[in-house]
Scaffold this active site. Structure first.
Site, PDB file in Angstrom:
ATOM      1  N   HIS A   1      38.265  51.910  36.700  1.00  0.00           N
ATOM      2  CA  HIS A   1      37.907  51.251  35.442  1.00  0.00           C
ATOM      3  C   HIS A   1      37.708  49.753  35.652  1.00  0.00           C
ATOM      4  O   HIS A   1      36.694  49.184  35.218  1.00  0.00           O
ATOM      5  CB  HIS A   1      38.999  51.509  34.407  1.00  0.00           C
ATOM      6  CG  HIS A   1      38.753  50.869  33.081  1.00  0.00           C
ATOM      7  ND1 HIS A   1      38.280  51.565  31.990  1.00  0.00           N
ATOM      8  CD2 HIS A   1      38.919  49.591  32.653  1.00  0.00           C
ATOM      9  CE1 HIS A   1      38.161  50.732  30.962  1.00  0.00           C
ATOM     10  NE2 HIS A   1      38.550  49.532  31.338  1.00  0.00           N
ATOM     11  N   GLU A   2      38.663  49.123  36.325  1.00  0.00           N
ATOM     12  CA  GLU A   2      38.558  47.669  36.501  1.00  0.00           C
ATOM     13  C   GLU A   2      37.391  47.293  37.404  1.00  0.00           C
ATOM     14  O   GLU A   2      36.721  46.287  37.179  1.00  0.00           O
ATOM     15  CB  GLU A   2      39.872  47.105  37.044  1.00  0.00           C
ATOM     16  CG  GLU A   2      41.096  47.368  36.183  1.00  0.00           C
ATOM     17  CD  GLU A   2      40.897  46.996  34.720  1.00  0.00           C
ATOM     18  OE1 GLU A   2      41.528  47.622  33.859  1.00  0.00           O
ATOM     19  OE2 GLU A   2      40.095  46.081  34.432  1.00  0.00           O
TER      20      GLU A   2
ATOM     21  N   HIS B   1      34.361  47.073  35.371  1.00  0.00           N
ATOM     22  CA  HIS B   1      34.168  45.736  34.794  1.00  0.00           C
ATOM     23  C   HIS B   1      33.553  44.793  35.821  1.00  0.00           C
ATOM     24  O   HIS B   1      32.648  44.007  35.503  1.00  0.00           O
ATOM     25  CB  HIS B   1      35.503  45.169  34.316  1.00  0.00           C
ATOM     26  CG  HIS B   1      36.029  45.784  33.057  1.00  0.00           C
ATOM     27  ND1 HIS B   1      35.252  45.985  31.940  1.00  0.00           N
ATOM     28  CD2 HIS B   1      37.272  46.246  32.739  1.00  0.00           C
ATOM     29  CE1 HIS B   1      35.990  46.535  30.982  1.00  0.00           C
ATOM     30  NE2 HIS B   1      37.213  46.705  31.444  1.00  0.00           N
TER      31      HIS B   1
ATOM     32  N   HIS C   1      33.612  47.876  27.758  1.00  0.00           N
ATOM     33  CA  HIS C   1      34.130  49.126  27.225  1.00  0.00           C
ATOM     34  C   HIS C   1      33.009  49.873  26.506  1.00  0.00           C
ATOM     35  O   HIS C   1      32.330  49.324  25.633  1.00  0.00           O
ATOM     36  CB  HIS C   1      35.306  48.860  26.293  1.00  0.00           C
ATOM     37  CG  HIS C   1      36.491  48.314  27.021  1.00  0.00           C
ATOM     38  ND1 HIS C   1      37.374  47.420  26.470  1.00  0.00           N
ATOM     39  CD2 HIS C   1      36.937  48.531  28.287  1.00  0.00           C
ATOM     40  CE1 HIS C   1      38.314  47.111  27.349  1.00  0.00           C
ATOM     41  NE2 HIS C   1      38.063  47.778  28.463  1.00  0.00           N
TER      42      HIS C   1
END
Length: 687
Positions: free
Chosen positions: A393-394, A397, A403
């Site tokens: 997930h990070e 980014h 998101h």
């Protein structure tokens, strides 16, 4: 640009780092095998060996389909080109095209006796038509193309039911590269968790990476039909991605009281293969940072709100439970590694940084981090050491993804609620199985997903993208959930935008030219008159001994917030910086007049680093940026001395030559240093 023109937009915060996104996705507790190498490893698709070794015909099990099931009714956008015939969905689903996505129509000039190919697609991270996918949304656009120089499972729908022994042929520049026997639809690999079949009419073969390059076209022939009209895939970038791991052991953490370096310095081999399966890159190279572990007893957290929402000044932390909100230390470390990445000349490159944070609480016990942070588009992220949902997930980014649910609400993501409702299916070459857009029965979220997920007409849950709570939607045996085709296309765009260190280029660098489907030599340039550095902060010396020095400074004088971190020494790179004791260097950065007239114009150049080596020699370096009002480098920002404002706090990172041991590091007060270096500057900090 003239000096009187409108200034460019200021970067998001005073330290020059992109805004982080805070997250705490669910993370599974898969065990890790020991991984103690510091050397770079590379991961390519599994199951390549047999095909790469022999380009002769062979039978290979595969699965087919070039788009997904159950197109949703929400989230669609006007297509870029006229819609083509709806592709077939998986068995048991309603056929439909991807909302907002369009595909290029296949050639249609089949003659009598000629084999017809109704559909051709390539499964890599996803099943993508040969012409690629594209989206135009109200506030965003994206495309996803087959990945150049990466193995792919080709999927072919043949128009004639009586075709005998069909063969895929690869051609380039009029020469036949080879042929592969197509496996029948009955031999397709399964879907994850024993799920529904993707299609029942696709022939398949594994195409080697050497054939997946621009200029190659594919046709299909059979013993009773002549070759079909050839299709030339539209390829995306052939760039690799380097993943650099920087383990930080904080507040006394070490191998005796915390997860050891052997398990934190890189994902294990199986995890690396799964990362590669998810990312749209030709190759994944994983390395531990050449400095190895970074151990810090103190971390300075910048001004930010505490758990109650009350603004707090910058403060030092010597144990994780001293932080005043759950992301304080993570935020500080994200700023630090982002600036270190830039200082090492990696900022514009295809290099993703990830810092596992291993920390102790004030009782000396290992502390669970509970989340992660990634700078959107920065190429850098921090999180825990487990390399599961938080990690993927990070790094999303870091690739530039926000998101997905928020983006859907803003017209910048095509699928409702940040889901995969409308995405094409994924594919995993390591397991040799397709990844449905529906939550599989073995997923940890399956039993209760109906209350939090988008549903299809039969009440089944669509997966969530990993950028919107997707952790837990993956099948048992997987660490990572499936990205949507759209977000994968955006990751591909980030990779394509990067500068590549390329020995084959006349300049030493190249970039991907999407229109030409090829790398083009790239000459580094200084953008915005040096506002954000010289020559895009690419190295002027590479592979040399360096010391990385990180300094935090509070203009407001917050207690303990001005601090020189211990230097990190390793083999790295040096970027262009300036010596204020040199008249030529001062001229180069003189505001509005020098070679780089905006280098100091953004927020000033008021501080200098003085490094005294053990032999008594010294080096001086201007620290770019300070506390001046934006575009007014002679006037301080109104909040420069407000301890609750981020405008009163900075973190600098700079590499200096590391061929000699450091004796002393000093931060000097040198206001508007382009006008002259003080004879006896005030020493603000010393280490």
């Amino acid at each position: 640009m003239g000096n009187g023109e409108r200034p460019p937009a200021r970067r998001p915060d005073s330290s020059g780092s992109p805004p982080p996104a805070a997250d705490a996705p669910a993370a599974s507790n898969h065990p890790f095998s020991s991984h103690d190498t510091k050397h770079m490893t590379s991961r390519r698709l599994a199951s390549r060996t047999a095909v790469a070794a022999s380009l002769s015909a062979l039978m290979l099990a595969a699965c087919g389909g070039d788009d997904s099931a159950n197109a949703p009714t929400a989230g669609g956008a006007a297509p870029l080109t006229p819609a083509v015939a709806s592709p077939a969905g998986p068995t048991g689903s309603t056929p439909g095209s991807t909302p907002g996505a369009t595909t290029a129509p296949a050639p249609s000039s089949t003659s009598a006796g000629q084999l017809s190919v109704d559909k051709m697609a390539f499964a890599q991270t996803h099943v993508v038509p040969s012409g690629g996918l594209s989206w135009t949304l109200p506030n965003a656009s994206a495309s996803l193309r087959p990945i150049s120089r990466r193995d792919a499972l080709v999927l072919v729908a043949i128009g004639q039911a009586d075709a005998v022994q069909p063969v895929l042929e690869a051609w380039k520049d009029g020469a036949k590269l080879g042929a592969l026997a197509l496996s029948p639809p009955s031999a397709l690999p399964p879907t994850e968790s024993g799920g529904r079949a993707y299609a029942n009419d696709r022939w398949s073969a594994v195409v080697p990476a050497a054939w997946m390059v621009p200029g190659v076209s594919f046709s299909v022939s059979a013993s009773n039909y002549t070759s079909s009209v050839a299709q030339a895939p539209v390829f995306g970038t052939d760039a690799d991605v380097q993943l650099t791991i920087l383990p930080f052991y904080l507040f006394g953490a070490d191998d005796t009281n915390s997860p050891p370096l052997s398990t934190t310095q890189a994902p294990d081999a199986a995890t690396q293969q799964e990362i590669f399966a998810k990312w749209p890159t030709a190759e994944l190279k994983v390395r531990t940072h050449p400095a190895g572990r970074f151990s810090l007893a103190t971390v300075v957290v910048g001004p930010r709100a505490d758990r109650t929402g009350a603004a707090q000044p910058a403060y030092p932390v010597t144990a994780l439970d001293q932080q005043k909100d759950g992301y304080g230390v993570m935020s500080a470390m994200l700023t630090l590694i982002t600036n270190m990445r830039t200082a090492n000349g990696d900022g514009p490159l295809n290099d993703q940084y990830y810092a596992p944070l291993i920390a102790l609480n004030s009782n000396g016990q290992f502390a669970n981090l509970g989340g992660g942070l990634g700078g959107v588009g920065s190429g850098a992220a921090v999180g825990d050491h487990r390399y599961t949902g938080i990690f993927i997930h990070e790094q999303g980014h870091a690739f530039g993804l926000n998101h997905a649910g928020d983006e859907y609400a803003k017209g910048a993501y095509p699928y409702a609620g940040g889901s995969l409702s409308g995405s094409v299916w994924g594919y995993d070459p390591n397991h040799r199985e397709f990844l449905d857009v529906l939550v599989p029965t073995t997923a940890s979220s399956y039993a209760k997903c109906a209350s939090s997920h988008q549903l299809d007409a039969q009440g089944r849950c669509y997966k969530q993208d990993p950028m919107q709570g997707g952790a837990g939607d993956q099948s048992s045996g997987y660490k990572f959930a499936t990205f949507s085709d759209y977000n994968t296309g955006r990751m591909q765009a980030w990779i394509a935008s990067r500068v590549l260190a390329d020995p084959a280029s006349s300049t030493g660098y190249s970039k991907w030219d999407s229109a030409a489907q090829a790398r083009a030599p790239y000459t580094p340039t200084t953008d915005n008159n040096g506002l954000y550095g010289v020559n895009q902060n690419l190295p002027v010396q590479a592979g040399v001994p360096v010391h990385t020095i990180v300094v935090s400074f509070s203009k407001a004088g917050s207690a303990g917030a001005s601090y020189i971190y211990p230097p990190f020494s390793y083999t790295g790179n040096l970027i262009a910086t300036f010596d204020p004791t040199s008249a030529a260097d001062r001229q180069a950065i003189t505001v509005d007049k020098g070679t780089y007239p905006w280098y100091c114009k953004g927020t000033g150049c008021d501080y200098t680093l003085r490094v005294t080596y053990a032999d008594g020699s010294r080096t001086y370096r201007v620290l770019q940026g300070g506390f001046r009002a934006w575009w007014t480098p002679t006037v301080y920002d109104a909040n420069a001395t407000n301890p609750l404002s981020g405008s009163s706090f900075r973190v600098w990172a700079i590499n200096v030559p590391g061929d000699k041991r450091i004796g002393k590091i000093e931060l000097l007060d040198t206001p508007m240093v382009w006008n002259g270096m003080p004879a006896n500057p005030t020493v603000l900090l010393s280490r």
